[in-house]
Design an enzyme around this catalytic site. Structure first.
Site: not given
Length: 375
Positions: A81, A83, A113, A146-147, A170, A351
Site C-alpha cells: 500500500h 499510504d 509501513d 490501507e491505513e 506489509d 505507526h
C-alpha cells in the site's frame, strides 16, 4: 543478485515522498512513471478512486509479462500500500551508524509501513530483469488508503486483475513468517437521546442520556469476550452544564472477531443491551454499524499457503503462519476473491516515531519474494 545499495536507496527515496492516507498522488505518479519508462503496461484503477473520492489517486496496477519456462503459469500478484499514517510528511530518513537500521529524525514516522513493501517490489522487478530470470506473469498492485480502513483493496477493480493469488508485502518479522488469518471488524457508533430538564428544579421530568448509557455499559460484555472476540468502547461523550439533565450522549465502539458467528453474536448482544437500557428509561437509541473487515483464515491446502510453504521447505525457512486481530489489505483482497497472505517486509515499530527498517530483514525478505516468483 539483490543490489543492497539500490534497494536501500529506493526505500530512502520513497519515504521522502509524502503520502499520508488520501494523499497518495506523489507515490502513484512516481510508480506510474517508473514502470512506464521500463516499458510495462501501467494502469491507474479509476474505480478505486471513484469509490474512495477523498483520495487524490487510485490504485496503481503494473503488468509484467511472464518469461521463460514459467511464462505460462498462473499470474501472481505482489501487493503493497502507498499510504502512511500521520505524522508522515517531511520524513527525513537516515541509516544508523552501525548500518543495521533506517530511522526517521524522530519527529515523524519512517514510513516502512509500507514503503518497505514497495521497495521490495521494485528490487524484485530489477533482479528479474537484469538476470533474465524465468517467472510467471506478475501483477504489481499498489493500493490507496490501507491505513484508514483497507479502502483501496476493497475498492479494487478486479476486472483489471488476472491474478487470483497475492502476496501482500506489509508484515514484520523475518523470512518464513506469514499472516494467514484476520478478523471481522465492526464499528458501532450512535447516540442515546433522552430529555433535557433543569437538574435542580425538575430533574424528574428529564431523561438522563448518560444514565441510560451507564445502564447499558454495566450490562454489556466488554473487552475479551472469548478466544476469538473482543469489544471495546472508545468514546462516550456527554457535554452539558451540571445543572442540565443531559439530553444526548454519543458513543463509539468496536467489535473484532476471528469467528463470523461469534462476532455476529456479540454485535447483537451490544445492540440489544443498548436498546434494553433505552427502553427502560423511555429514551431513544440511534446507531450505525459499519463492517470494515471480514474474517478470513486460510487452510494449509489453500494455493497461496501451499506455494509459500513449499518455498520455505526448499530453502530451510521456519514457516510461521500467524493470525492477527488487526487489519491488512488481505481482508479486502480476500473479500474480492483473491487468495492472499501477508509476508514480512522488514519494518518494525509501525505507526510510531521509533519506526525503523531492519536492513538485513528487509533484504532477506526481498530474497524470499524472488524465490516465490522464480521457482
Amino acid at each position: 543478485m539483490i543490489n543492497k545499495e539500490r534497494a536501500i536507496n529506493k526505500f530512502l527515496e520513497l519515504v521522502q515522498i509524502d503520502s499520508v492516507s488520501y494523499h497518495e498522488r506523489g507515490v502513484a505518479d512516481y510508480l506510474i512513471n517508473y514502470f512506464s519508462e521500463l516499458g510495462y503496461e501501467v494502469l491507474e484503477d479509476k474505480l478505486s478512486n471513484e469509490k474512495v473520492p477523498l483520495s487524490n489517486a487510485g490504485n496503481v496496477i503494473v503488468k509484467i509479462p511472464g518469461k521463460g519456462a514459467l511464462a505460462n503459469q498462473e499470474t501472481l500478484i505482489l501487493e503493497a500500500h502507498m499510504d502512511t499514517v500521520e505524522p508522515g510528511n517531511g520524513i527525513k530518513p537516515s541509516i544508523t551508524e552501525d548500518g543495521k537500521y533506517v530511522v526517521s529524525d524522530g519527529t515523524t514516522i519512517l514510513g516502512a509501513d509500507d514503503k518497505a513493501g514497495i521497495a521490495q517490489i521494485l528490487e524484485v522487478e530489477a533482479v528479474l530483469r537484469e538476470n533474465d530470470l524465468s517467472h510467471p506473469p506478475l501483477e504489481f498492485l499498489f493500493t490507496i488508503c490501507e491505513e484508514v480502513g483497507i479502502l483501496g483493496a476493497f475498492a479494487v477493480d478486479t476486472e483489471l486483475l488476472a491474478g487470483k493469488v497475492a502476496f501482500v508485502l506489509d508484515g514484520k518479522g523475518g523470512p518464513g513468517t506469514a499472516i494467514i488469518g484476520g478478523p471481522d471488524y465492526y464499528d458501532v457508533s450512535g447516540k442515546i437521546i433522552g430529555k433535557a430538564a433543569h437538574a435542580g428544579i425538575a430533574p424528574d421530568s428529564g431523561i438522563s442520556s448518560i444514565q441510560v448509557m451507564a445502564e447499558a455499559i454495566s450490562n454489556m460484555n466488554l473487552l475479551k469476550i472469548d478466544e476469538n472476540t473482543t469489544t471495546n468502547i472508545g468514546k462516550v461523550i456527554c457535554d452539558y452544564p451540571t445543572n442540565v439533565v443531559p439530553e444526548i450522549t454519543t458513543f463509539a465502539m468496536e467489535i473484532r472477531s476471528l469467528d463470523h458467528e461469534s462476532g455476529k453474536k456479540q454485535l447483537n448482544h451490544v445492540i440489544e443491551t443498548l436498546q434494553k437500557a433505552a427502553d427502560k428509561f423511555d429514551a431513544k437509541l440511534e446507531y450505525d454499524v459499519d463492517q470494515s473487515l471480514y474474517a478470513y483464515h486460510h487452510e494449509d491446502d489453500n494455493p497461496v499457503i501451499k506455494r509459500f510453504k513449499e518455498m520455505c521447505k526448499r530453502h530451510n525457512l521456519n514457516y510461521q503462519g500467524l493470525v492477527m486481530r488487526g487489519g491488512t489489505d488481505v481482508s479486502g483482497l480476500t473479500f474480492n476473491g483473491i487468495d492472499a497472505i501477508v509476508l514480512a517486509a522488514g519494518g518494525a515499530n509501525g505507526h510510531e516515531l521509533q519506526e525503523r527498517l531492519i536492513i538485513d530483514e528487509f533484504l532477506e525478505n526481498t530474497q524470499q519474494v524472488i524465490w516465490l516468483v522464480t521457482e
